[in-house]
Design a protein around this motif. Sequence first.
Motif, PDB file in Angstrom:
ATOM      1  N   UNK A   1       0.850  -1.185   0.000  1.00 49.50           N
ATOM      2  CA  UNK A   1       0.000   0.000   0.000  1.00 49.50           C
ATOM      3  C   UNK A   1       0.887   1.237   0.000  1.00 49.50           C
ATOM      4  N   UNK A   2       0.664   2.120  -0.966  1.00 47.25           N
ATOM      5  CA  UNK A   2       1.416   3.369  -1.088  1.00 47.25           C
ATOM      6  C   UNK A   2       0.489   4.511  -0.691  1.00 47.25           C
ATOM      7  N   UNK A   3       0.905   5.316   0.283  1.00 52.62           N
ATOM      8  CA  UNK A   3       0.045   6.356   0.838  1.00 52.62           C
ATOM      9  C   UNK A   3       0.549   7.752   0.488  1.00 52.62           C
ATOM     10  N   UNK A   4      -0.332   8.742   0.735  1.00 56.67           N
ATOM     11  CA  UNK A   4      -0.014  10.151   0.518  1.00 56.67           C
ATOM     12  C   UNK A   4       0.519  10.382  -0.885  1.00 56.67           C
ATOM     13  N   UNK A   5      -0.215   9.912  -1.879  1.00 61.98           N
ATOM     14  CA  UNK A   5       0.222   9.978  -3.268  1.00 61.98           C
ATOM     15  C   UNK A   5       0.313  11.429  -3.728  1.00 61.98           C
ATOM     16  N   UNK A   6       1.510  11.825  -4.149  1.00 62.48           N
ATOM     17  CA  UNK A   6       1.737  13.214  -4.533  1.00 62.48           C
ATOM     18  C   UNK A   6       1.072  13.566  -5.854  1.00 62.48           C
TER      19      UNK A   6
END
Length: 218
Positions: free
Chosen positions: A155-160
């Motif tokens: 899971x990849x969070x805070x996607x720029x």
Amino acid sequence: MPWESEPSSEFINQKKTYETLNIGLGMIVPMSDNDSLAMSSGAFSNSFSITSREKYRLTDQLGIGYSLGYNVDNYHLEQDSAQLLWTGEDLDKQRLTVHKIMGDVFFRVIFTKPNDKPGIFLDLGAQANWNIGRRMNIEDSVDKKTVGATRVEASYRKLAYVNPFEAQALARIGLNYVSIVAKYRITDLFVAHESTYGDKQLPNLSPIIVGLEFNIGD
């Protein structure tokens, strides 16, 4: 004037103010001809919301109102389209999830006579979203000899590259406690970010959501 006094009846659709709690479930409608980032045909890309809504009566047939609440959109991405995380091999599953604090304002037209139910109505308005959670979830098969497992989830969070704010046009047509809702995103979901796109063109995802909304309390 309607603002100056309450009608003698206690009919719901004629009260000066009327508050409700609403739950909504919608489908993100695929538009593959125009979208460079397609949604998977094998999964249900969806939108869920829970909102508190307050309406103000202007006349017997007209009103205005606003809603505040929580909304989450889940985009299940097709793996033969543009990759958001890398340019390597296709993943088994990839889902973009956007959690939102939302608010909307609307103008209401009431088509039924005074009664003890909301009746038939049409809402037209606009919604603003603050995308507080922007996450990409992936699932893929891996070589057991290399990592000691056959599946990997991440899971990849805070996607720029996901816009933190967005705006939508909305329409609701309701019969008493059930409404058909349509929303159209009028701002870009993705924003340019050097680490992800560089000089590449930003992808597109369908801006259309269609679903049902249920009044569960007043």
